[in-house]
Design a protein around this motif. Sequence first.
Motif, mmCIF file in Angstrom:
data_model
loop_
_atom_site.group_PDB
_atom_site.id
_atom_site.type_symbol
_atom_site.label_atom_id
_atom_site.label_comp_id
_atom_site.label_asym_id
_atom_site.label_seq_id
_atom_site.Cartn_x
_atom_site.Cartn_y
_atom_site.Cartn_z
ATOM 1 N N VAL A 29 0.843 -1.194 0.000
ATOM 2 C CA VAL A 29 0.000 0.000 0.000
ATOM 3 C C VAL A 29 0.876 1.241 0.000
ATOM 4 C CG1 VAL A 29 -1.752 1.323 1.257
ATOM 5 C CG2 VAL A 29 -1.867 -1.185 1.208
ATOM 6 N N VAL A 30 0.550 2.200 -0.858
ATOM 7 C CA VAL A 30 1.202 3.504 -0.875
ATOM 8 C C VAL A 30 0.116 4.557 -0.729
ATOM 9 C CG1 VAL A 30 2.618 5.131 -2.176
ATOM 10 C CG2 VAL A 30 3.029 2.680 -2.404
ATOM 11 N N VAL A 31 0.330 5.504 0.178
ATOM 12 C CA VAL A 31 -0.618 6.599 0.388
ATOM 13 C C VAL A 31 -0.055 7.852 -0.266
ATOM 14 C CG1 VAL A 31 -1.775 8.049 2.094
ATOM 15 C CG2 VAL A 31 -1.456 5.603 2.542
ATOM 16 N N LEU A 32 -0.887 8.533 -1.031
ATOM 17 C CA LEU A 32 -0.461 9.751 -1.716
ATOM 18 C C LEU A 32 -1.409 10.885 -1.353
ATOM 19 C CD1 LEU A 32 -0.423 7.219 -4.130
ATOM 20 C CD2 LEU A 32 1.345 8.834 -4.837
ATOM 21 N N GLY A 33 -0.843 11.976 -0.837
ATOM 22 C CA GLY A 33 -1.650 13.128 -0.493
ATOM 23 C C GLY A 33 -1.766 14.075 -1.668
ATOM 24 N N LEU A 34 -2.988 14.489 -1.985
ATOM 25 C CA LEU A 34 -3.190 15.473 -3.034
ATOM 26 C C LEU A 34 -2.666 16.801 -2.491
ATOM 27 C CD1 LEU A 34 -4.317 15.803 -5.891
ATOM 28 C CD2 LEU A 34 -6.545 16.300 -4.885
ATOM 29 N N ALA A 35 -1.502 17.186 -2.974
ATOM 30 C CA ALA A 35 -0.742 18.270 -2.356
ATOM 31 C C ALA A 35 -1.205 19.654 -2.828
ATOM 32 C CB ALA A 35 0.745 18.084 -2.689
ATOM 33 N N PRO A 36 -1.055 20.629 -1.898
ATOM 34 C CA PRO A 36 -0.526 20.447 -0.544
ATOM 35 C C PRO A 36 -1.586 20.124 0.515
ATOM 36 C CG PRO A 36 -0.720 22.782 -1.007
ATOM 37 C CD PRO A 36 -1.177 22.070 -2.257
ATOM 38 N N GLY A 37 -2.838 20.546 0.307
ATOM 39 C CA GLY A 37 -3.836 20.453 1.369
ATOM 40 C C GLY A 37 -4.150 19.051 1.843
ATOM 41 N N GLY A 38 -4.031 18.063 0.956
ATOM 42 C CA GLY A 38 -4.340 16.693 1.340
ATOM 43 C C GLY A 38 -3.239 15.999 2.115
ATOM 44 N N GLY A 50 0.608 2.176 8.459
ATOM 45 C CA GLY A 50 1.993 1.716 8.347
ATOM 46 C C GLY A 50 2.482 1.716 6.917
ATOM 47 N N ALA A 51 2.021 2.678 6.134
ATOM 48 C CA ALA A 51 2.358 2.740 4.708
ATOM 49 C C ALA A 51 3.232 3.954 4.418
ATOM 50 C CB ALA A 51 1.072 2.832 3.873
ATOM 51 N N PRO A 52 4.027 3.894 3.364
ATOM 52 C CA PRO A 52 4.812 5.063 2.975
ATOM 53 C C PRO A 52 3.922 6.160 2.393
ATOM 54 C CG PRO A 52 5.052 3.341 1.339
ATOM 55 C CD PRO A 52 4.279 2.750 2.476
ATOM 56 N N LEU A 53 4.407 7.386 2.436
ATOM 57 C CA LEU A 53 3.647 8.549 1.986
ATOM 58 C C LEU A 53 4.368 9.243 0.850
ATOM 59 C CD1 LEU A 53 1.339 10.688 2.477
ATOM 60 C CD2 LEU A 53 2.955 11.828 4.027
ATOM 61 N N ASP A 54 3.610 9.657 -0.141
ATOM 62 C CA ASP A 54 4.149 10.461 -1.235
ATOM 63 C C ASP A 54 3.140 11.559 -1.554
ATOM 64 O OD1 ASP A 54 5.891 11.372 -3.159
ATOM 65 O OD2 ASP A 54 5.964 9.504 -4.292
ATOM 66 N N ALA A 55 3.530 12.458 -2.439
ATOM 67 C CA ALA A 55 2.660 13.559 -2.830
ATOM 68 C C ALA A 55 2.176 13.366 -4.257
ATOM 69 C CB ALA A 55 3.409 14.894 -2.716
ATOM 70 N N ALA A 56 0.936 13.752 -4.490
ATOM 71 C CA ALA A 56 0.395 13.854 -5.841
ATOM 72 C C ALA A 56 0.190 15.343 -6.114
ATOM 73 C CB ALA A 56 -0.932 13.100 -5.954
ATOM 74 N N VAL A 57 1.041 15.888 -6.972
ATOM 75 C CA VAL A 57 1.011 17.330 -7.225
ATOM 76 C C VAL A 57 0.207 17.613 -8.490
ATOM 77 C CG1 VAL A 57 2.392 19.404 -7.594
ATOM 78 C CG2 VAL A 57 3.275 17.573 -6.129
ATOM 79 N N VAL A 58 -0.848 18.369 -8.321
ATOM 80 C CA VAL A 58 -1.733 18.731 -9.433
ATOM 81 C C VAL A 58 -1.980 20.227 -9.369
ATOM 82 C CG1 VAL A 58 -3.959 18.340 -10.541
ATOM 83 C CG2 VAL A 58 -2.862 16.484 -9.284
ATOM 84 N N ARG A 59 -2.053 20.834 -10.536
ATOM 85 C CA ARG A 59 -2.353 22.263 -10.592
ATOM 86 C C ARG A 59 -3.560 22.511 -11.490
ATOM 87 N NH1 ARG A 59 -1.110 25.906 -7.268
ATOM 88 N NH2 ARG A 59 -0.974 27.471 -8.915
ATOM 89 N N PRO A 60 -4.491 23.357 -11.036
ATOM 90 C CA PRO A 60 -5.608 23.725 -11.921
ATOM 91 C C PRO A 60 -5.116 24.629 -13.035
ATOM 92 C CG PRO A 60 -5.682 25.015 -9.906
ATOM 93 C CD PRO A 60 -4.572 24.004 -9.728
ATOM 94 N N LEU A 61 -5.732 24.529 -14.183
ATOM 95 C CA LEU A 61 -5.395 25.388 -15.316
ATOM 96 C C LEU A 61 -6.362 26.558 -15.335
ATOM 97 C CD1 LEU A 61 -4.777 22.694 -18.080
ATOM 98 C CD2 LEU A 61 -3.064 23.956 -16.762
ATOM 99 N N ALA A 62 -5.837 27.728 -15.073
ATOM 100 C CA ALA A 62 -6.648 28.935 -15.077
ATOM 101 C C ALA A 62 -6.215 29.818 -16.247
ATOM 102 C CB ALA A 62 -6.493 29.692 -13.764
ATOM 103 N N VAL A 63 -7.161 30.555 -16.767
ATOM 104 C CA VAL A 63 -6.888 31.496 -17.847
ATOM 105 C C VAL A 63 -7.147 32.892 -17.315
ATOM 106 C CG1 VAL A 63 -7.519 32.233 -20.172
ATOM 107 C CG2 VAL A 63 -7.514 29.806 -19.587
ATOM 108 N N ARG A 64 -6.215 33.794 -17.569
ATOM 109 C CA ARG A 64 -6.341 35.152 -17.038
ATOM 110 C C ARG A 64 -7.667 35.786 -17.458
ATOM 111 N NH1 ARG A 64 -0.780 34.685 -18.097
ATOM 112 N NH2 ARG A 64 0.508 35.090 -16.260
ATOM 113 N N GLY A 65 -8.325 36.386 -16.462
ATOM 114 C CA GLY A 65 -9.613 37.008 -16.732
ATOM 115 C C GLY A 65 -10.791 36.116 -16.387
ATOM 116 N N HIS A 66 -10.513 34.844 -16.039
ATOM 117 C CA HIS A 66 -11.584 33.906 -15.701
ATOM 118 C C HIS A 66 -11.250 33.226 -14.369
ATOM 119 C CE1 HIS A 66 -13.362 34.367 -19.672
ATOM 120 N NE2 HIS A 66 -12.186 34.134 -20.207
ATOM 121 N N ASP A 67 -12.202 33.173 -13.474
ATOM 122 C CA ASP A 67 -11.998 32.517 -12.180
ATOM 123 C C ASP A 67 -12.159 31.010 -12.270
ATOM 124 O OD1 ASP A 67 -11.601 34.979 -10.928
ATOM 125 O OD2 ASP A 67 -13.731 35.226 -10.482
#
Length: 231
Positions: A29-38, A50-67
Motif C-alpha cells: 500500500v502507498v498513500v499519496l496526499g493530493l498536495a498540498p492540502g491533502g 503503516g504505509a509510505p507517503l508520497d505527494a500527488a502534485v496537481v495544478r488547476p489550469l486557469a486562464v487570465r480574466g476567468h476565475d
Amino acid sequence: MRFLDRSTAGHQLARTLAPLLNGPPDGAVVVLGLAPGGLPVAAEVAEALGAPLDAAVVRPLAVRGHDRPVGAIADGDPPLVDRDTLRSLGVTAAELGASVKRERVEVHRREALYRQGRDRLPVQGRTAVLVSDGLTDALTTRAALHALAADRPERLIVAAPVGDARVAADLRHDADAVVCLHLPRYAHAAGPWYGEFHEVTDREAAVLLHRRTPPGDRPLAGRAPRHAARS
C-alpha cells in the motif's frame, strides 16, 4: 459532520480505510496526499496504516480574466481539459497553452521542493490510496487519478473526509473505490467542513513527506514519460 482539523479527519478516515486494506501484504500500500492540502490528512492515514507517503502534485489550469478553471495538470501528463468550459469561455489555444506551460513549471517546482531530492515512490502492482482534504473539484482529483493509473497500480482508491456527493459519484469511474466519511449534497470547498483549516505551506508539505517516507522504500527510477492525450 464537521472535523476539528485535517489531522483528526485523517485519523477517522484511516479507521474507515483499514478494513478495505486488510488483504494486501506489507509494503503493498502507498498513500499519496493530493498536495498540498491533502498531505496532513494523508500523513495520518499513512501513519495509521503503516504505509509510505508520497505527494500527488496537481495544478488547476486557469486562464487570465476567468476565475473558473478550465482543466488540471499532473506530473508529466498531458493536461486534462474541460472542453465544454473552454468553449463557453471562448478560451483560445494560445491562452490554454500559456496556462499549461505556466502550471507545468509550478508542478515541477513543487515536486522538487516537497521531495527534496527523493524520487517518487513506485505504485506499480501496489494499492495506491489518493487522499484529499475534500473532494470538491472533480477535475483536479481526476488528473491525479489518471497520472497514478498510468503507473499501473493493482488497485486505485481515492479517499477524503468530506466530498461533494456529485463529485464523488463522478470519480467512481476513475477509481476502484471512493471512500468518503461525509457526502453532503453540495460541498464547493473543503474549508467550511473543518474547525481549523489553514493554507498548507510548501515547508509543511516537505516536512510531512520527509517524516513518512521510509528510507528502505525503493524509489521509482527511469520512469518513462507519458504521451497519451486525455480529454
